[in-house]
Design a protein around this motif. Structure first.
Motif, mmCIF file in Angstrom:
data_model
loop_
_atom_site.group_PDB
_atom_site.id
_atom_site.type_symbol
_atom_site.label_atom_id
_atom_site.label_comp_id
_atom_site.label_asym_id
_atom_site.label_seq_id
_atom_site.Cartn_x
_atom_site.Cartn_y
_atom_site.Cartn_z
ATOM 1 N N SER A 4 0.941 -1.094 -0.665
ATOM 2 C CA SER A 4 0.215 -0.267 0.016
ATOM 3 C C SER A 4 0.581 1.463 -0.099
ATOM 4 C CB SER A 4 -0.660 0.001 1.100
ATOM 5 O OG SER A 4 -1.328 -0.834 1.302
ATOM 6 N N VAL A 5 0.915 1.978 -0.958
ATOM 7 C CA VAL A 5 0.784 3.177 -0.718
ATOM 8 C C VAL A 5 0.266 4.859 -0.454
ATOM 9 C CG1 VAL A 5 2.081 5.282 -1.835
ATOM 10 C CG2 VAL A 5 2.388 2.753 -2.608
ATOM 11 N N VAL A 96 -9.821 1.186 9.343
ATOM 12 C CA VAL A 96 -8.280 0.162 9.487
ATOM 13 C C VAL A 96 -9.771 -0.899 8.701
ATOM 14 C CG1 VAL A 96 -7.373 -1.343 10.778
ATOM 15 C CG2 VAL A 96 -6.458 0.689 10.989
ATOM 16 N N GLU A 97 -10.403 -1.013 9.922
ATOM 17 C CA GLU A 97 -11.460 -2.525 9.095
ATOM 18 C C GLU A 97 -12.180 -1.993 7.800
ATOM 19 O OE1 GLU A 97 -15.701 -4.621 10.876
ATOM 20 O OE2 GLU A 97 -14.913 -3.132 11.996
ATOM 21 N N ALA A 132 -1.581 5.507 7.600
ATOM 22 C CA ALA A 132 -1.061 5.200 6.754
ATOM 23 C C ALA A 132 -0.021 3.685 8.083
ATOM 24 C CB ALA A 132 0.059 5.611 6.256
ATOM 25 N N ASN A 133 0.197 4.443 8.872
ATOM 26 C CA ASN A 133 1.172 3.320 10.043
ATOM 27 C C ASN A 133 0.387 2.037 10.473
ATOM 28 O OD1 ASN A 133 3.202 4.843 11.018
ATOM 29 N ND2 ASN A 133 2.370 5.778 12.075
ATOM 30 N N GLU A 134 -1.138 2.261 10.868
ATOM 31 C CA GLU A 134 -2.426 1.401 11.127
ATOM 32 C C GLU A 134 -1.996 0.435 9.979
ATOM 33 O OE1 GLU A 134 -3.407 0.277 13.493
ATOM 34 O OE2 GLU A 134 -2.432 2.508 15.669
ATOM 35 N N ASN A 170 6.535 5.063 7.623
ATOM 36 C CA ASN A 170 7.556 4.789 7.190
ATOM 37 C C ASN A 170 7.715 5.010 5.349
ATOM 38 O OD1 ASN A 170 8.766 2.707 8.208
ATOM 39 N ND2 ASN A 170 7.829 0.890 7.652
ATOM 40 N N THR A 171 8.521 6.412 4.955
ATOM 41 C CA THR A 171 8.552 7.079 3.930
ATOM 42 C C THR A 171 9.177 7.068 2.855
ATOM 43 O OG1 THR A 171 8.913 8.906 5.611
ATOM 44 C CG2 THR A 171 8.928 9.742 3.263
#
Length: 711
Positions: A4-5, A96-97, A132-134, A170-171
């Motif tokens: 994913s981006v 997130v779900e 983004a982290n999740e 994470n960039t």
């Protein structure tokens, strides 16, 4: 888990839709099932399909076959209420779900971050970072550089990187978008080492910021009096307000401008459209004010002067209308495909896509869909740009295809024909070929086009000498040759022969004979090729097959059939299709006999003799060639049966009917015919070719030219 981006930003006005479109294009080149997800969406955009302009653009363009509702998380209002009632953790949990539900159906995901516009999300940057982290996604932050100094852009990029990194992201890379073109190199140089990730600098592109005529109509509440859908899709590069006398006013006109004048100034309306018809200069359209509609005689004359050019009438006066137009900017939507092509061309020109995809660590899928084949084709043509001549420069489909080719930086072009006619035709169609003043600066480093008129070109005399010498054994004199080379097909072929272009594509309005006869006379067959033949790339749902020969040779003998097979295998390999050759017949193996089967058997033996490195099987029936189950019964142990990628038909009748049957019945995309066996590439179009067919054929021809150059 899908790769994913997450494309996000730090504020408004960054134009990140260009980056979102570019990343989506990149993902779809490598895998088949790509999803797009917008976690939060405005209320007006949450009512169903066709509501969020970026999501729906991506959904339509990349044929995302998923329910529209699955592509959205919550509205901002729903998110605000949920956060107030149950806290931010619960809000994130719900998003997130919904993301995971969609992710399970896809191989890669593109996430569109919040837009920093009229939202009630506190600390929006941190919220995007947490999502983004999740989601487990790479973050791709976009920083807007419009009207910012180089110092400010550099500082914003570094600050944005630090902000997202400090929040645990994470960039993937950093993008500075809409920067002043003159500052691009300086900014890139200063960002070489800090931050320690790739930094891509995209200059401001005026064509993307320009609104369309349709947007002007919507913004002013205008009524369309004249103009078609193509005219309404034209870019408006500026506004010229008319109140002066006609001679003074005409001097103020600029290319691509929209004229704004009171509805009772029939002289300015007619004069403007007459200037447009003469391409001096071509305009976007005319906006009449005060709600005044010109009389029927004036409107009839306007329609004859510039068919398709929009004439619209707004209800308010010039002052109120001007206020409505202030700050109006273009948008990437499903209704603006030309802007999408421009955006992709900009992204691909300034972003190292190979580097970006390697950082995403996304492996190319073994399954090759028609869209993936097309993407890879355009990517290869763009990687080593060639120069292609198009003899049919006045044909509408060719002009529209030329615009796409230029916007995507696929190849440089020469259009043949009368210069005034081509410019006028392009203006009537609203096609931008970058021929106006300033185009070179706007497309620095990008593909360019030029117009050459064979009748008046200084090359004509030299070409006549070349042609007369080539055909003197046929009694062609210099005088006769001078007349012959004025024909666009002969002139274009001579451009290729003399190295003034790398390749030629024609046939949208000319016959196959008119296209390839000059190539036979001038370019001739390549060393080692017995004949000129053709293939079609048949893009099925899950693979690409190569069919030959379906367009040129009516009844090849065994030696010619072997040559077609060898040439077709080479063409397949050049375009990334591993050649496994099936020599087709109505009989498989040794089960049949007769002259037709014997010819195929002999041709197969010749292929094995001349190219022992090729995998070839024949004679073999079509089902045994492509169906592993049938192959296991009829030819067990064959390295080709059931896995054939290159299918060679015994004659033109069989080949032509089969490719058309597969195309129509199986919904395959047929790209071609692609000619092979010439010293330099010349390709013929079907006279029913669509714009995308022309784009694909030109791209294939450009890739063929790369191969000729390498050899």
């Amino acid at each position: 888990m899908a790769r994913s981006v997450y494309v996000t930003g730090i504020g408004r006005g960054d134009g990140r839709q260009v980056v979102e479109l570019g990343v989506m294009e990149l993902l779809t080149r490598h895998v088949d099932r790509v999803g797009v997800f917008r976690p939060l969406v405005h209320t007006a955009a949450a009512g169903g399909p066709g509501t969020d302009h970026v999501v729906e653009l991506l959904r339509g363009r990349y044929r995302i076959d998923l329910p529209s509702a699955d592509l959205y998380g919550l509205t901002y209002e729903e998110a605000t209420a949920l956060q107030a009632e149950r806290g931010v953790d619960e809000l994130v949990s719900v998003l997130v779900e919904r993301f995971r539900t969609l992710e399970r159906k896809c191989q890669a995901m593109l996430v569109l971050g919040t837009d920093f516009a009229d939202t009630s999300i506190p600390d929006e940057l941190a919220f995007n970072a947490r999502l983004a982290n999740e989601f487990g996604a790479w973050v791709l932050p976009v920083v807007g550089g419009l009207r910012e100094s180089a110092d400010a852009v550099v500082a914003e990029v570094r600050n944005a990187y630090r902000a997202y990194t400090d929040l645990g992201c994470n960039t993937l890379a950093m993008v500075a978008n809409r920067v002043t073109p003159a500052d691009k190199q300086q900014i890139a140089r200063r960002l070489t080492t800090r931050p320690p990730v790739p930094c891509y600098i995209l200059p401001e592109e005026p064509a993307l910021a320009a609104p369309t005529v349709a947007q002007v109509v919507q913004a002013t509440g205008a009524e369309v009096l004249l103009g078609d859908a193509t005219g309404l899709a034209r870019d408006v590069r500026g506004f010229v307000f008319g109140g002066a006398t006609l001679p003074t006013f005409l001097a103020a006109l600029t290319e691509g401008a929209m004229v704004v004048t009171p509805g009772d100034r029939a002289d300015l309306l007619v004069g403007t459209l007459a200037a447009h018809a003469a391409s001096s200069p071509p305009i976007a359209g005319v906006l009449l004010t005060l709600g005044i509609r010109p009389g029927p005689d004036v409107m009839a004359l306007a329609g004859r002067l510039a068919p398709g050019t929009p004439v619209v009438v707004a209800p308010e006066g010039s002052w109120v209308t001007a206020a409505s137009l202030s700050g109006l900017e273009g948008r990437l939507t499903a209704a603006s495909p030309r802007k999408a092509e421009t955006a992709l061309g900009l992204f691909e020109l300034h972003v190292d896509t190979a580097e970006l995809i390697s950082r995403i660590e996304l492996s190319r899928s073994e399954r090759v869909t028609p869209m993936m084949f097309e993407h890879v084709l355009l990517e290869r043509a763009r990687a080593d740009r060639r120069h292609v001549v198009l003899p049919e420069g006045t044909e509408e489909r060719v002009l529209r295809a030329a615009e796409v080719l230029l916007r995507r930086n696929i190849c440089d072009l020469t259009l043949l024909g009368d210069q005034d006619t081509i410019r006028r035709r392009a203006a009537d169609l609203g096609v931008d070929l970058g021929l106006d003043t300033g185009a070179e600066e706007r497309r620095a480093g990008g593909a360019v086009a030029r117009i050459v008129d064979p009748a008046t070109s200084p090359l004509r005399e030299n070409f006549a000498e070349v042609y007369a010498k080539l055909r003197e054994h046929r009694g062609v004199t210099a005088e006769l040759a001078y007349d012959v080379v004025a024909d666009v097909s002969y002139f274009g072929t001579l451009m290729v022969q003399e190295g003034l272009a790398d390749a030629m594509v024609s046939g949208a309005v000319h016959s196959t004979a008119a296209t390839i006869r000059p190539a036979f006379e001038i370019i001739k067959t390549a060393p080692g090729a017995a004949i000129v033949s053709s293939v079609f790339f048949m893009c099925l749902a899950d693979r690409v097959l190569v069919y030959g020969d379906c367009a040129v040779n009516p009844a090849p003998d065994a030696r010619q059939l072997a040559d077609i097979a060898i040439q077709s295998a080479g063409t397949a390999a050049q375009f990334g299709v591993e050649p496994r050759v099936a020599m087709l017949s109505y009989s498989t193996g040794t089960s049949g006999s007769g002259a037709d089967v014997d010819k195929v058997r002999e041709a197969t033996a010749l292929v094995r003799e001349q190219r022992p490195d090729l995998l070839v099987e024949g004679p073999i029936q079509y089902d045994a060639a492509v169906d592993p189950g049938v192959a296991a019964t009829k030819l067990p142990g064959s390295q080709v049966a059931g896995r054939a990628t290159v299918l060679v038909f015994p004659d033109l009748n069989t080949g032509n009917n089969t490719y058309k049957a597969v195309q129509r019945s199986a919904g395959a995309v047929a790209v071609g015919p692609v000619l092979q066996g010439l010293r330099k590439p010349v390709n013929d179009l079907s006279r029913g070719a669509l714009v995308q067919d022309i784009v694909n054929t030109v791209a294939i021809t450009a890739v063929q030219a790369q191969g000729r150059s390498e050899r």
